[in-house]
Write a protein that holds these residues in place. Structure first.
Motif, PDB file in Angstrom:
ATOM      1  N   GLU A 183       0.805  -1.222   0.000  1.00 28.07           N
ATOM      2  CA  GLU A 183       0.000   0.000   0.000  1.00 28.07           C
ATOM      3  C   GLU A 183       0.841   1.276   0.000  1.00 28.07           C
ATOM      4  OE1 GLU A 183      -2.660  -0.266   3.299  1.00 28.07           O
ATOM      5  OE2 GLU A 183      -3.553  -2.169   2.616  1.00 28.07           O
ATOM      6  N   ARG A 184       2.029   1.215   0.629  1.00 29.90           N
ATOM      7  CA  ARG A 184       2.826   2.443   0.734  1.00 29.90           C
ATOM      8  C   ARG A 184       4.219   2.320   0.122  1.00 29.90           C
ATOM      9  NH1 ARG A 184       3.383   4.150   6.625  1.00 29.90           N
ATOM     10  NH2 ARG A 184       3.532   1.909   7.010  1.00 29.90           N
ATOM     11  N   GLY A 185       4.584   1.101  -0.256  1.00 27.10           N
ATOM     12  CA  GLY A 185       5.919   0.904  -0.824  1.00 27.10           C
ATOM     13  C   GLY A 185       7.026   1.071   0.189  1.00 27.10           C
ATOM     14  N   ILE A 186       6.698   0.847   1.465  1.00 28.41           N
ATOM     15  CA  ILE A 186       7.666   1.062   2.543  1.00 28.41           C
ATOM     16  C   ILE A 186       7.913  -0.236   3.287  1.00 28.41           C
ATOM     17  CG2 ILE A 186       8.118   2.261   4.728  1.00 28.41           C
ATOM     18  CD1 ILE A 186       6.376   4.550   3.659  1.00 28.41           C
ATOM     19  N   ASN A 187       9.178  -0.626   3.412  1.00 27.78           N
ATOM     20  CA  ASN A 187       9.537  -1.815   4.183  1.00 27.78           C
ATOM     21  C   ASN A 187       9.658  -1.465   5.666  1.00 27.78           C
ATOM     22  OD1 ASN A 187      10.620  -4.614   4.518  1.00 27.78           O
ATOM     23  ND2 ASN A 187      12.362  -3.441   5.296  1.00 27.78           N
ATOM     24  N   ILE A 188       9.013  -2.251   6.510  1.00 23.80           N
ATOM     25  CA  ILE A 188       9.102  -2.007   7.951  1.00 23.80           C
ATOM     26  C   ILE A 188       9.576  -3.248   8.713  1.00 23.80           C
ATOM     27  CG2 ILE A 188       7.383  -0.164   7.975  1.00 23.80           C
ATOM     28  CD1 ILE A 188       5.322  -2.217   8.931  1.00 23.80           C
ATOM     29  N   LEU A 189       9.943  -4.317   7.983  1.00 22.71           N
ATOM     30  CA  LEU A 189      10.372  -5.564   8.629  1.00 22.71           C
ATOM     31  C   LEU A 189      11.893  -5.676   8.571  1.00 22.71           C
ATOM     32  CD1 LEU A 189       9.717  -8.277   9.950  1.00 22.71           C
ATOM     33  CD2 LEU A 189       9.410  -9.238   7.658  1.00 22.71           C
ATOM     34  N   PHE A 190      12.512  -5.808   9.749  1.00 23.44           N
ATOM     35  CA  PHE A 190      13.967  -5.832   9.826  1.00 23.44           C
ATOM     36  C   PHE A 190      14.449  -6.887  10.807  1.00 23.44           C
ATOM     37  CE2 PHE A 190      12.897  -1.575   8.461  1.00 23.44           C
ATOM     38  CZ  PHE A 190      13.864  -1.273   7.523  1.00 23.44           C
ATOM     39  N   LEU A 191      15.654  -7.366  10.559  1.00 25.45           N
ATOM     40  CA  LEU A 191      16.436  -8.100  11.556  1.00 25.45           C
ATOM     41  C   LEU A 191      17.464  -7.130  12.098  1.00 25.45           C
ATOM     42  CD1 LEU A 191      17.401 -11.679  10.278  1.00 25.45           C
ATOM     43  CD2 LEU A 191      16.597 -11.099  12.566  1.00 25.45           C
ATOM     44  N   THR A 192      17.528  -6.993  13.408  1.00 27.66           N
ATOM     45  CA  THR A 192      18.548  -6.127  14.003  1.00 27.66           C
ATOM     46  C   THR A 192      19.786  -6.948  14.329  1.00 27.66           C
ATOM     47  OG1 THR A 192      17.909  -6.446  16.326  1.00 27.66           O
ATOM     48  CG2 THR A 192      16.699  -4.776  15.056  1.00 27.66           C
ATOM     49  N   PHE A 193      20.938  -6.293  14.251  1.00 27.78           N
ATOM     50  CA  PHE A 193      22.207  -6.924  14.622  1.00 27.78           C
ATOM     51  C   PHE A 193      22.964  -5.979  15.555  1.00 27.78           C
ATOM     52  CE2 PHE A 193      21.191  -9.486  11.013  1.00 27.78           C
ATOM     53  CZ  PHE A 193      21.831 -10.696  11.215  1.00 27.78           C
ATOM     54  N   GLY A 194      23.228  -6.472  16.761  1.00 28.46           N
ATOM     55  CA  GLY A 194      23.970  -5.686  17.733  1.00 28.46           C
ATOM     56  C   GLY A 194      23.101  -4.636  18.400  1.00 28.46           C
ATOM     57  N   SER A 195      23.427  -4.329  19.650  1.00 27.31           N
ATOM     58  CA  SER A 195      22.712  -3.262  20.364  1.00 27.31           C
ATOM     59  C   SER A 195      23.668  -2.544  21.300  1.00 27.31           C
ATOM     60  CB  SER A 195      21.524  -3.826  21.149  1.00 27.31           C
ATOM     61  OG  SER A 195      21.971  -4.683  22.185  1.00 27.31           O
ATOM     62  N   LEU A 196      23.297  -1.329  21.640  1.00 29.35           N
ATOM     63  CA  LEU A 196      24.083  -0.493  22.547  1.00 29.35           C
ATOM     64  C   LEU A 196      23.202  -0.076  23.709  1.00 29.35           C
ATOM     65  CD1 LEU A 196      26.574   1.277  23.275  1.00 29.35           C
ATOM     66  CD2 LEU A 196      25.538   3.092  21.872  1.00 29.35           C
ATOM     67  N   THR A 197      23.658  -0.357  24.914  1.00 26.38           N
ATOM     68  CA  THR A 197      23.002   0.174  26.110  1.00 26.38           C
ATOM     69  C   THR A 197      23.795   1.388  26.558  1.00 26.38           C
ATOM     70  OG1 THR A 197      22.164  -2.009  26.779  1.00 26.38           O
ATOM     71  CG2 THR A 197      22.265  -0.295  28.477  1.00 26.38           C
ATOM     72  N   TRP A 198      23.155   2.523  26.582  1.00 23.40           N
ATOM     73  CA  TRP A 198      23.828   3.798  26.824  1.00 23.40           C
ATOM     74  C   TRP A 198      22.993   4.639  27.786  1.00 23.40           C
ATOM     75  CZ3 TRP A 198      21.338   8.259  24.650  1.00 23.40           C
ATOM     76  CH2 TRP A 198      20.235   7.960  23.841  1.00 23.40           C
ATOM     77  N   ASN A 199      23.566   5.730  28.226  1.00 25.45           N
ATOM     78  CA  ASN A 199      22.884   6.586  29.195  1.00 25.45           C
ATOM     79  C   ASN A 199      22.524   7.909  28.547  1.00 25.45           C
ATOM     80  OD1 ASN A 199      23.252   8.888  31.514  1.00 25.45           O
ATOM     81  ND2 ASN A 199      22.286   7.040  32.297  1.00 25.45           N
TER      82      ASN A 199
END
Length: 284
Positions: A125-141
């Motif tokens: 309907e919008r031509g927009i991808n919203i499905l992802f696999l994430t790799f790595g994360s950062l916990t920050w303050n």
């Protein structure tokens, strides 16, 4: 003044609020922890090379996990068996092309069906991808909020496809989209701490090298933590394309007469309600 107003527009497009899971990440709303027997670097590399990954199937390993039929079909205890499967999965009963998904709640396949349907509708309907696999994360303050925040680092666009003649899903890369560094996080760290997150070039970088670069960029923040985790889910940040377009065409935008009018510019003057506040009056 024009640049200040344009920056406000860019800020709004990025959405730095707590509902944005690109900053304030949580395992809710269909975000599912994803585990591979491969290293994070090999997992990402295989995905980028168009390898298809199946979803680990408890039914297939019922005997190896010593599950009775009653236990296997018990939704109340299913999560317990996923974690039991995790131990087995990482010690030999898996295949390298399978992923173990650990949902917070029971009903993995109904969740995957819902995710796939929502992602498909967005593309159609919008031509927009919203499905992802994430790799790595950062916990920050965040010094503005005075709290620890966890944010994903890399986002790989993917499809969830059903195997022909089966209820099982496969995860494959969406080659029409680029792997993205979390632009929202990059912007926030730059604005708050003057940290520049490294870019990611899939042709020259691998995951291990990228995480090493991230570690170097945050070296002065010894209490921040990097993790080699991965999640699949929906990340609705369609305005990010608008942000990139506006950022890369900043000069053209500032010279555009329509943009000038939106910023309250008329006949060589800026019309502000309060010049000290520098907020423009928008003319209809």
């Amino acid at each position: 003044m024009d640049s200040l107003n344009l920056q406000r527009c860019l800020d709004e497009l990025l959405d730095l609020g707590k509902k944005n899971r690109l900053l304030y990440f949580s395992e809710t709303g269909g975000i599912i922890k994803t585990i591979s027997s491969l290293s994070a670097s090999d997992f990402l590399s295989s995905l980028l090379n168009n390898k298809r990954f199946s979803i680990f199937d408890l039914d297939r390993y019922q005997h190896a996990l010593n599950l009775t039929n009653e236990e296997l079909n018990s939704s109340n205890k299913r999560m317990e068996f996923y974690f039991k499967a995790k131990d087995k999965y990482l010690t030999g009963i898996h295949k390298n092309d399978e992923l173990l998904l650990l949902p917070k709640r029971a009903g993995l396949y109904s969740t995957l069906k819902r995710i796939a349907a929502t992602a498909g509708e967005s593309l159609e309907e919008r031509g927009i991808n919203i499905l992802f696999l994430t790799f790595g994360s950062l916990t920050w303050n965040d010094i503005d909020e005075k709290e620890d925040i966890t944010s994903p680092l890399l986002l790989v666009p993917v499809y969830l496809e059903k195997k022909q003649g089966s209820k099982d899903f496969e995860i494959i890369i969406n080659e029409s989209e680029d792997v993205q560094v979390n632009t929202t996080l990059a912007y926030k760290l730059k604005q708050t701490y003057s940290i520049t997150l490294p870019s990611f070039d899939p042709d020259n970088d691998d995951y291990t090298l990228y995480m090493r670069k991230v570690k170097e960029s945050i070296a002065s923040f010894t209490d921040w933590k990097l993790r080699d985790d991965s999640y699949i889910g929906l990340f609705a940040f369609s305005k990010i394309d608008m942000y990139h377009d506006l950022k890369s065409h900043e000069k053209e935008a500032l010279d555009n007469p329509v943009v000038k009018k939106l910023f309250g510019y008329s006949a060589g003057e800026y019309d502000f309600k309060d010049r000290n506040d520098e907020k423009p009056v928008l003319h209809n």
